[in-house]
Design an enzyme around this catalytic site. Sequence first.
Site, PDB file in Angstrom:
ATOM      1  CE1 TYR A 114      -3.667   2.600   1.079  1.00 44.31           C
ATOM      2  CE2 TYR A 114      -1.754   3.636   2.109  1.00 44.31           C
ATOM      3  CZ  TYR A 114      -3.057   3.709   1.663  1.00 44.31           C
ATOM      4  OH  TYR A 114      -3.751   4.894   1.772  1.00 44.31           O
ATOM      5  CD  GLU A 202      -5.793   4.599  -0.955  1.00 44.36           C
ATOM      6  OE1 GLU A 202      -5.863   4.804   0.265  1.00 44.36           O
ATOM      7  OE2 GLU A 202      -6.774   4.222  -1.639  1.00 44.36           O
TER       8      GLU A 202
END
Length: 394
Positions: A114, A202
Site C-alpha cells: 500500500y 493512493e
Amino acid sequence: MTPVILVVTEKSVVDLFEYQGKQYFERYDIPTPVGDVADSVEQALAVAEGIGYPVVLKAQVKVGGRGKAGGVKVATNAAEVLEHANAILGLDIKGHVVERLWVEEASSIAREYYASFTLDRANKTHLGMLSAQGGVEIEVVAEENPDAIAFLSIDPVRGLDLATARRWVHEAELDEPAREQAAELLVRLYRCYVEGDCDLAEINPLIMTPDFVVKALDAKVTLDENASFRHPEWNAFRATDTTDPREIMAREKGLNYIGLDGTVGIIANGAGLAMSTLDVVNQVGGTAANFLDIGGGANADVMAAALEVINADPKVRVIFVNIFGGITRVDDVANGVLEALRRVHIASPIVLRLDGTNALLGREILEPYLSDTLITEPTMVEAARRAVAFTQGA
Ligand code: GDP
Ligand code: MN
C-alpha cells in the site's frame, strides 16, 4: 417532510475513476498494467483481444471494495470476457451502477503493498503512508496492525528525495527485491501528487510480481479543484464525471449545480443561502429540483445560464430565485434576470426574493415586468410558499 442533506465542502475536489487515475500516473512514469476502457460487452471483448489473455475486467465506479463486490474478474478467454463483462456492466456496487469497464493485462501477484500521499493539515506537511500489507483497506490495517504502516512526514519545501524514499521502503519492510523500484516509484508518485495537484494519490495494491516487477494495480486519485486553473487537461476528467444531462449542461456553463428530484428549481447566491433555500422549500411542503449556487457573479450571463439549465429540467414547475445582495448588488441581479428572460424563453413561473444591497432599486427595476408568472416576495418564507403553491396547481 423529506429532509434534504447536502454535503458542501469548502475545499472542492474531483475524484477520478481508477482508469483516469492510472492515466494520470502514466504522465509521471508510474508503471501500471496496459489497458483500455470499454462501455459495452463488445468493446470489452475487442480490448481483451487486442491485449491478449489473461485480462482483468474492472468495474469503474468511484467507490472502493470493488473486488469483494464482484467488480474485478480475471478472464482467460473470449467466453469468460463476455461472461464477466455481462455480469459487471450494470452491477450495483454500494449504490454506484457500473457503466464502464477498464480491461487490462492480468498481473501475477507475489506481494501486495500500500502507498499513498495526502495532506496532513494539522501538521502543515504532506503525509506519506507505506505498508507491506496492502490489498486490504488501509483503515483495516491501521486498526488491526498499526505498526505495519510506515508514516512519512514530508516538508513541502524540501520534498521527497530518493535517499529518503530508500530509507522509507526499508522501514516499511517491503521485500528486498521490490525496494529500489518502489523507492523510485514513490518519488514519482510524490511528484504526481504535488505537481499534479492531488489531494490524495493512493495505490492499493502496489504489487510485486513473481519476477520482481513493481507496479500500480489500482489508482485512487483526488484532484484539488482549486488548482484547476493550471490544469486544462482536467476538463477531460470532468466530462465523464456525471451522466445527469442537467449537470453536464450546468458544468459546461460553469455553474455549481447539483440535480435533485423535486419540482422547485432554485437559484441562490452563496452555498449557505442555497442550502437554506432548500430547507425552507422543504419546510413549506415543496421539493427542490436542484441545488444551484451562482456565487457572487449574478450577472445576466450567469442568470441566463442558470435559468436555461433549470428550464431544461422537465420536472420543474416553478423557479425560486433567492438572492441576498452583499458584494453582489440586487439591481445587477434584477437586470440580469430581465436580460436572461429576453434571451431565454422560460416555461415556468418565477418567484424572486431579493434582499440586501440595493434591494429596493432591484425591485423597482423589476416592477414594470411583474406579472402572474414573474413575482417578487419580500421574505424567503413567503417566496417559498408562493413558489410551492405553483407546484401544487394553485
Ligand atoms: P478495489 O477492490 O476496488 O480496491 O479494486 P482493486 O483494483 O484494488 O482490486 C482488488 C483486488 O483484485 C486486488 O487487491 C487484487 O488482489 C485483485 N486483482 C486486481 N487485478 C488483478 C490482476 O491483474 N491479477 C490478479 N491476480 N489479481 C488482481
Ligand atoms: Mn484497491
